[in-house]
Design a protein around this motif. Sequence first.
Motif, short mmCIF file in Angstrom:
data_model
loop_
_atom_site.label_atom_id
_atom_site.label_comp_id
_atom_site.label_asym_id
_atom_site.label_seq_id
_atom_site.Cartn_x
_atom_site.Cartn_y
_atom_site.Cartn_z
N ASP A 50 44.88 81.81 51.14
CA ASP A 50 43.58 82.45 50.96
C ASP A 50 42.49 81.42 51.21
N SER A 51 41.26 81.91 51.32
CA SER A 51 40.17 81.02 51.71
C SER A 51 38.85 81.55 51.17
N CYS A 52 37.84 80.69 51.30
CA CYS A 52 36.48 81.10 50.90
C CYS A 52 35.46 80.30 51.69
N PRO A 53 34.57 80.96 52.43
CA PRO A 53 33.48 80.24 53.09
C PRO A 53 32.41 79.88 52.07
N MET A 54 31.79 78.71 52.22
CA MET A 54 30.83 78.24 51.23
C MET A 54 29.57 77.71 51.89
N ASP A 55 28.43 78.10 51.32
CA ASP A 55 27.19 77.39 51.63
C ASP A 55 26.45 77.03 50.36
N GLY A 56 27.11 77.20 49.21
CA GLY A 56 26.52 76.87 47.92
C GLY A 56 26.71 75.41 47.57
N PHE A 57 26.01 74.54 48.31
CA PHE A 57 26.09 73.10 48.04
C PHE A 57 24.84 72.44 48.59
N ASP A 58 24.62 71.22 48.17
CA ASP A 58 23.48 70.44 48.66
C ASP A 58 23.88 69.83 50.00
N PHE A 59 23.34 70.41 51.08
CA PHE A 59 23.74 69.98 52.42
C PHE A 59 23.43 68.51 52.67
N ASP A 60 22.30 68.04 52.21
CA ASP A 60 21.91 66.65 52.44
C ASP A 60 22.85 65.69 51.72
N LYS A 61 23.20 66.02 50.49
CA LYS A 61 24.11 65.14 49.74
C LYS A 61 25.48 65.09 50.39
N VAL A 62 25.99 66.25 50.78
CA VAL A 62 27.31 66.29 51.41
C VAL A 62 27.27 65.55 52.75
N ALA A 63 26.19 65.69 53.48
CA ALA A 63 26.05 64.97 54.75
C ALA A 63 26.15 63.47 54.54
N ARG A 64 25.52 62.98 53.50
CA ARG A 64 25.59 61.54 53.21
C ARG A 64 27.00 61.14 52.80
N LEU A 65 27.65 61.98 52.01
CA LEU A 65 28.99 61.66 51.52
C LEU A 65 30.01 61.56 52.65
N ILE A 66 29.85 62.38 53.68
CA ILE A 66 30.83 62.36 54.77
C ILE A 66 30.34 61.54 55.97
N ASN A 67 29.20 60.84 55.79
CA ASN A 67 28.68 59.99 56.86
C ASN A 67 28.41 60.81 58.13
N LEU A 68 27.76 61.94 57.97
CA LEU A 68 27.46 62.83 59.09
C LEU A 68 26.57 62.13 60.10
N PRO A 69 26.95 62.11 61.39
CA PRO A 69 26.08 61.49 62.40
C PRO A 69 24.72 62.17 62.45
N HIS A 70 23.71 61.43 62.89
CA HIS A 70 22.34 61.93 62.85
C HIS A 70 22.12 63.13 63.75
N ASP A 71 22.93 63.29 64.79
CA ASP A 71 22.74 64.42 65.71
C ASP A 71 23.74 65.54 65.46
N HIS A 72 24.28 65.59 64.26
CA HIS A 72 25.19 66.65 63.85
C HIS A 72 24.56 67.46 62.71
N VAL A 73 25.06 68.68 62.51
CA VAL A 73 24.65 69.51 61.38
C VAL A 73 25.90 70.02 60.66
N ILE A 74 25.75 70.24 59.37
CA ILE A 74 26.79 70.93 58.61
C ILE A 74 26.49 72.42 58.66
N VAL A 75 27.49 73.22 59.00
CA VAL A 75 27.31 74.67 59.08
C VAL A 75 27.77 75.34 57.79
N MET A 76 28.93 74.96 57.29
CA MET A 76 29.47 75.54 56.06
C MET A 76 30.68 74.73 55.63
N MET A 77 31.22 75.06 54.48
CA MET A 77 32.52 74.55 54.07
C MET A 77 33.47 75.74 53.91
N ILE A 78 34.76 75.47 54.01
CA ILE A 78 35.78 76.49 53.74
C ILE A 78 36.83 75.87 52.84
#
Length: 205
Positions: A145-173
């Motif tokens: 089973d699964s669940c799509p998520m957008d209930g999180f702080d996108f900026d914090k998660v971006a920093r935690l995963i070292n998101l490149p500057h030209d990328h965006v987070i769309v959602m989590m599953i």
Amino acid sequence: MDIKEAILTRRSVKHYDPEHQMTAEEVNMLMEHAILSPTAFNLQHWRFVNVEDNALRQAIREASYGQAQVTDASMLLILCADLNAWEKDPQRYWRHAPKEVQDFMLPAIEGYYTNHHQGQRDECFRSAGIAAGTIMLMAKGMGYDSCPMDGFDFDKVARLINLPHDHVIVMMITIGKKLQDARPRSGQLDLEEVFFTNTFPEQTK
């Protein structure tokens, strides 16, 4: 499980067995099918981060307002997208196509995306959304089973995963073995409210 059953039975599950682990083979099977999803111009601009580290999961849970599914699910997948995939060696997306196709597609990619920042972002979100549907249905077919998520702080998660500057987070599953069924569907609209023929109906005052 056939595709119809997967669609009918897929629900957003939030309570998972924290002891269950997916095998590496299962994860690879899931993702090998995910990357068969269609993308505009075949850019394949989605990027997937499978968070396995327990401490990182806990930090992401804190950035997700304490939602237990972030740490309890067998798999936490962050769907991201490269906004500039269109200009990063674009010939690789068409390397197996006939030359005449390449000669048409490569200038078309450049012409569409150059200085079209909204288009870059829109296509990333569309493509990642299509991949998300593939992932959740594939997971269901594999017995998860699964669940799509957008209930999180996108900026914090971006920093935690070292998101490149030209990328965006769309959602989590989140993906795993459920401990509880999802609640009954709470208010599915009738088909005629959302499905029209040719045009939207005339609006009545």
